[in-house]
Design a protein around this motif. Sequence first.
Motif, mmCIF file in Angstrom:
data_model
loop_
_atom_site.group_PDB
_atom_site.id
_atom_site.type_symbol
_atom_site.label_atom_id
_atom_site.label_comp_id
_atom_site.label_asym_id
_atom_site.label_seq_id
_atom_site.Cartn_x
_atom_site.Cartn_y
_atom_site.Cartn_z
ATOM 1 N N PRO A 133 1.012 -1.299 -0.106
ATOM 2 C CA PRO A 133 -0.107 -0.012 -0.186
ATOM 3 C C PRO A 133 0.894 1.134 -0.066
ATOM 4 O O PRO A 133 1.998 1.052 0.306
ATOM 5 C CB PRO A 133 -0.840 -0.208 1.347
ATOM 6 C CG PRO A 133 -0.785 -1.545 1.738
ATOM 7 C CD PRO A 133 0.694 -1.810 1.062
ATOM 8 N N THR A 134 0.386 2.183 -0.865
ATOM 9 C CA THR A 134 1.231 3.657 -0.783
ATOM 10 C C THR A 134 0.606 4.659 0.061
ATOM 11 O O THR A 134 1.111 5.614 0.076
ATOM 12 C CB THR A 134 1.214 4.198 -2.355
ATOM 13 O OG1 THR A 134 -0.151 4.396 -2.708
ATOM 14 C CG2 THR A 134 1.937 2.965 -3.064
ATOM 15 N N SER A 135 -0.390 4.397 0.859
ATOM 16 C CA SER A 135 -0.723 5.174 2.082
ATOM 17 C C SER A 135 -1.027 4.403 3.274
ATOM 18 O O SER A 135 -1.291 3.060 3.144
ATOM 19 C CB SER A 135 -1.990 5.990 1.592
ATOM 20 O OG SER A 135 -3.109 5.050 1.117
ATOM 21 N N ASN A 136 -1.171 4.939 4.459
ATOM 22 C CA ASN A 136 -1.303 4.228 5.707
ATOM 23 C C ASN A 136 -2.826 3.393 5.660
ATOM 24 O O ASN A 136 -3.701 3.986 5.355
ATOM 25 C CB ASN A 136 -1.346 5.378 6.623
ATOM 26 C CG ASN A 136 -1.395 4.766 8.111
ATOM 27 O OD1 ASN A 136 -1.893 3.439 8.313
ATOM 28 N ND2 ASN A 136 -0.845 5.292 9.204
ATOM 29 N N PRO A 137 -2.678 2.374 5.846
ATOM 30 C CA PRO A 137 -3.946 1.533 5.748
ATOM 31 C C PRO A 137 -4.750 1.610 6.773
ATOM 32 O O PRO A 137 -5.798 1.265 6.841
ATOM 33 C CB PRO A 137 -3.445 0.108 5.403
ATOM 34 C CG PRO A 137 -2.132 0.070 6.142
ATOM 35 C CD PRO A 137 -1.561 1.283 5.765
ATOM 36 N N GLY A 138 -4.087 2.151 7.817
ATOM 37 C CA GLY A 138 -4.889 2.492 9.273
ATOM 38 C C GLY A 138 -5.138 1.048 9.979
ATOM 39 O O GLY A 138 -5.900 0.811 11.019
ATOM 40 N N VAL A 139 -4.319 0.156 9.630
ATOM 41 C CA VAL A 139 -4.568 -1.180 10.384
ATOM 42 C C VAL A 139 -3.060 -1.407 11.157
ATOM 43 O O VAL A 139 -2.144 -1.611 10.598
ATOM 44 C CB VAL A 139 -4.626 -2.457 9.316
ATOM 45 C CG1 VAL A 139 -4.856 -3.744 10.100
ATOM 46 C CG2 VAL A 139 -6.088 -2.304 8.473
ATOM 47 N N PRO A 140 -3.214 -1.392 12.644
ATOM 48 C CA PRO A 140 -1.890 -1.582 13.406
ATOM 49 C C PRO A 140 -0.933 -2.720 12.733
ATOM 50 O O PRO A 140 -1.495 -4.082 12.417
ATOM 51 C CB PRO A 140 -2.290 -1.901 14.688
ATOM 52 C CG PRO A 140 -3.683 -1.259 14.596
ATOM 53 C CD PRO A 140 -4.494 -1.598 13.238
ATOM 54 N N GLY A 141 0.295 -2.615 12.460
ATOM 55 C CA GLY A 141 1.274 -3.466 12.217
ATOM 56 C C GLY A 141 1.159 -3.793 10.527
ATOM 57 O O GLY A 141 2.408 -4.618 10.513
ATOM 58 N N VAL A 142 0.511 -3.291 9.918
ATOM 59 C CA VAL A 142 0.884 -3.139 8.369
ATOM 60 C C VAL A 142 1.822 -2.480 7.821
ATOM 61 O O VAL A 142 1.841 -1.058 8.272
ATOM 62 C CB VAL A 142 -0.541 -3.062 7.773
ATOM 63 C CG1 VAL A 142 -0.539 -3.007 6.275
ATOM 64 C CG2 VAL A 142 -1.818 -4.052 8.107
ATOM 65 N N VAL A 143 2.690 -3.066 7.163
ATOM 66 C CA VAL A 143 3.876 -2.381 6.268
ATOM 67 C C VAL A 143 3.337 -1.686 5.138
ATOM 68 O O VAL A 143 2.553 -2.234 4.386
ATOM 69 C CB VAL A 143 4.913 -3.425 6.096
ATOM 70 C CG1 VAL A 143 6.243 -2.540 5.187
ATOM 71 C CG2 VAL A 143 5.539 -4.013 7.253
ATOM 72 N N CYS A 165 8.700 5.601 -0.839
ATOM 73 C CA CYS A 165 9.777 4.682 -1.024
ATOM 74 C C CYS A 165 10.457 4.359 0.252
ATOM 75 O O CYS A 165 11.707 3.874 0.347
ATOM 76 C CB CYS A 165 10.681 4.971 -2.037
ATOM 77 S SG CYS A 165 10.007 4.989 -3.700
ATOM 78 N N GLN A 166 9.896 4.512 1.398
ATOM 79 C CA GLN A 166 10.653 4.197 2.918
ATOM 80 C C GLN A 166 9.533 3.385 3.370
ATOM 81 O O GLN A 166 8.271 3.603 3.261
ATOM 82 C CB GLN A 166 10.522 5.484 3.648
ATOM 83 C CG GLN A 166 11.918 6.437 3.357
ATOM 84 C CD GLN A 166 11.855 7.541 4.122
ATOM 85 O OE1 GLN A 166 11.155 7.900 5.034
ATOM 86 N NE2 GLN A 166 12.971 8.204 4.186
ATOM 87 N N LEU A 167 9.649 2.410 4.069
ATOM 88 C CA LEU A 167 8.989 1.305 4.810
ATOM 89 C C LEU A 167 8.428 2.085 6.069
ATOM 90 O O LEU A 167 9.322 2.560 6.878
ATOM 91 C CB LEU A 167 9.608 0.089 5.061
ATOM 92 C CG LEU A 167 9.958 -0.908 3.931
ATOM 93 C CD1 LEU A 167 10.374 -1.974 4.268
ATOM 94 C CD2 LEU A 167 8.658 -0.987 2.964
ATOM 95 N N SER A 168 7.030 2.004 6.397
ATOM 96 C CA SER A 168 6.459 2.442 7.312
ATOM 97 C C SER A 168 5.557 1.479 7.918
ATOM 98 O O SER A 168 5.016 0.313 7.259
ATOM 99 C CB SER A 168 5.677 3.660 7.135
ATOM 100 O OG SER A 168 6.494 4.762 6.654
ATOM 101 N N VAL A 169 5.341 1.377 9.252
ATOM 102 C CA VAL A 169 4.412 0.202 10.021
ATOM 103 C C VAL A 169 3.412 1.137 10.488
ATOM 104 O O VAL A 169 3.546 2.237 11.166
ATOM 105 C CB VAL A 169 5.206 -0.371 10.962
ATOM 106 C CG1 VAL A 169 4.302 -1.402 11.731
ATOM 107 C CG2 VAL A 169 6.385 -1.135 10.408
ATOM 108 N N ALA A 170 2.063 0.872 10.132
ATOM 109 C CA ALA A 170 0.844 1.520 10.721
ATOM 110 C C ALA A 170 0.787 1.281 12.204
ATOM 111 O O ALA A 170 1.141 0.395 12.692
ATOM 112 C CB ALA A 170 -0.253 1.045 9.830
#
Length: 95
Positions: free
Chosen positions: A75-85, A90-95
Motif C-alpha cells: 500500500p502507498t498510504s497508511n492503511p490504518g491497520v496496526p502492524g501493516v507495512v 519509498c520508505q517502509l512504514s508500519v501503521a
Amino acid sequence: GGGCANTIDAYGGGSAIAGGHTNTAGATNSFVGGGCKNTIKSGHTQASALGSGINTVSGNMLHINSLYFLLSDLPTSNPGVPGVVWSNSCQLSVA
C-alpha cells in the motif's frame, strides 16, 4: 512433514515442522518451515522460524533470516491497520 532429524519435544504440542533437518520445535503451537538447525525455544508459544540457524527470541513472532518486500505491491498510504507495512515515498512504514 518431511526432512530428517527434526524434533518436536514434549512442550511442542500442536507444533509442526514442514521439512529441513536438525530443527526443534520446543513450544506449543510453533512452526518451522524448513531449513536447518532452527530452534524454537521452550516458552516461545506460537513462534515461527523460516530459514536456517535461527534461535527464537520471543513467542508470537516470525523469525526469519531475511525479508524481501516488493514496494510496488505494498500500500502507498497508511492503511490504518496496526502492524501493516506500507510504502511511504519509498520508505517502509508500519501503521
